[in-house]
Design an enzyme around this catalytic site. Structure first.
Site, short mmCIF file in Angstrom:
data_model
loop_
_atom_site.label_atom_id
_atom_site.label_comp_id
_atom_site.label_asym_id
_atom_site.label_seq_id
_atom_site.Cartn_x
_atom_site.Cartn_y
_atom_site.Cartn_z
N TYR A 215 -28.78 34.17 6.84
CA TYR A 215 -27.61 34.33 7.51
C TYR A 215 -26.32 33.75 6.83
O TYR A 215 -25.32 34.10 6.70
CB TYR A 215 -27.59 33.75 9.01
CG TYR A 215 -26.23 33.56 9.84
CD1 TYR A 215 -25.91 34.64 10.54
CD2 TYR A 215 -25.39 32.63 9.64
CE1 TYR A 215 -24.42 34.79 11.02
CE2 TYR A 215 -24.11 32.74 10.12
CZ TYR A 215 -23.72 33.60 10.82
OH TYR A 215 -22.51 33.73 11.54
N GLY B 51 -33.48 30.17 5.18
CA GLY B 51 -34.74 30.72 5.14
C GLY B 51 -36.18 30.05 5.16
O GLY B 51 -36.88 30.15 4.93
N TYR C 138 -35.41 36.46 8.54
CA TYR C 138 -34.20 35.63 8.15
C TYR C 138 -33.95 34.64 9.20
O TYR C 138 -34.28 34.72 10.27
CB TYR C 138 -33.01 36.36 7.97
CG TYR C 138 -32.22 37.02 8.87
CD1 TYR C 138 -31.00 36.26 9.37
CD2 TYR C 138 -32.45 38.22 9.45
CE1 TYR C 138 -30.39 36.87 10.61
CE2 TYR C 138 -31.96 38.87 10.47
CZ TYR C 138 -30.89 38.11 11.29
OH TYR C 138 -30.06 38.66 12.15
N CYS C 139 -33.37 33.60 8.87
CA CYS C 139 -32.87 32.49 9.86
C CYS C 139 -31.48 31.95 9.32
O CYS C 139 -30.52 32.87 9.11
CB CYS C 139 -33.97 31.40 10.08
SG CYS C 139 -34.28 30.62 8.54
N TYR C 140 -31.23 30.92 9.20
CA TYR C 140 -29.99 30.39 8.84
C TYR C 140 -29.89 30.22 7.11
O TYR C 140 -29.16 30.73 6.52
CB TYR C 140 -29.61 29.03 9.35
CG TYR C 140 -28.04 28.55 8.86
CD1 TYR C 140 -27.01 29.35 9.46
CD2 TYR C 140 -27.86 27.58 7.93
CE1 TYR C 140 -25.78 29.10 8.93
CE2 TYR C 140 -26.61 27.63 7.36
CZ TYR C 140 -25.56 27.99 7.85
OH TYR C 140 -24.49 27.76 7.26
#
Length: 182
Positions: free
Chosen positions: A169, A145, A141-143
């Site tokens: 996130y 995707g 995951y990131c912010y």
């Protein structure tokens, strides 16, 4: 990152023959290969999507697995986003998901000028050093995707079961689910 996101999308749609050129166009040129502006002749083809929902994780899938063996979260945001001490592009972060380990997409490539992936052995060691077991399902995951798609690609390349938390996130924080600050 763009190529990795395209890889994830095609993988999700069930396309079985997807590749990424290691190092992209820069590596192609560096190897002395030519580029052209000529349009190739193409034939119409067909593609029937076979959506693979199993490669996508959401908050409902992740939450009951937090802190349990078998799932490993890869947070691919910046160190400041991960720590909850800084923002990226003005978007604040309050921390990371429980148990997540920071692995930025840049950690997978040889250098800033060389976008080729590190060797499989180096990639394997990078994940092992974070505590990944060979049987873990890796969830990136990131912010939202986008950056996480590189971790998804590397996980698949190395043979791990992999999922992308496409809402990432942003989705987790909007749901006001628990976050951790180191």
């Amino acid at each position: 990152r763009e190529a990795a996101r395209a890889f994830f999308t095609l993988d999700y749609l069930g396309h079985e023959r997807v590749s990424i050129m290691d190092g992209g166009v820069a590596a192609w040129r560096a190897a002395g290969n030519a580029l052209t502006n000529d349009a190739p002749r193409v034939r119409r083809g067909s593609f029937a999507p076979r959506v693979r929902t199993t490669v996508v994780a959401d908050a409902a899938w992740i939450q009951p697995r937090l802190g349990r063996a078998g799932m490993f979260l890869l947070d691919t945001r910046t160190p400041e986003e991960y720590a909850g001490t800084g923002a990226r592009g003005g978007i604040p972060s309050k921390g990371h998901l429980q148990g997540a380990q920071l692995v930025q997409w840049q950690d997978y490539v040889s250098g800033t000028d060389d976008q080729r992936l590190k060797s499989r052995e180096a990639l394997q060691e990078l994940l092992r050093a974070r505590g990944v077991a060979k049987t873990d399902t890796l969830v990136a995951y990131c912010y939202i995707g986008y950056r996480a798609s590189v971790s998804y690609f590397v996980s698949r390349l190395l043979g791990y079961p992999a999922k992308l938390y496409d809402g990432s996130y942003d989705d987790w924080a909007k749901r006001e689910l628990p976050l951790v600050k180191p």
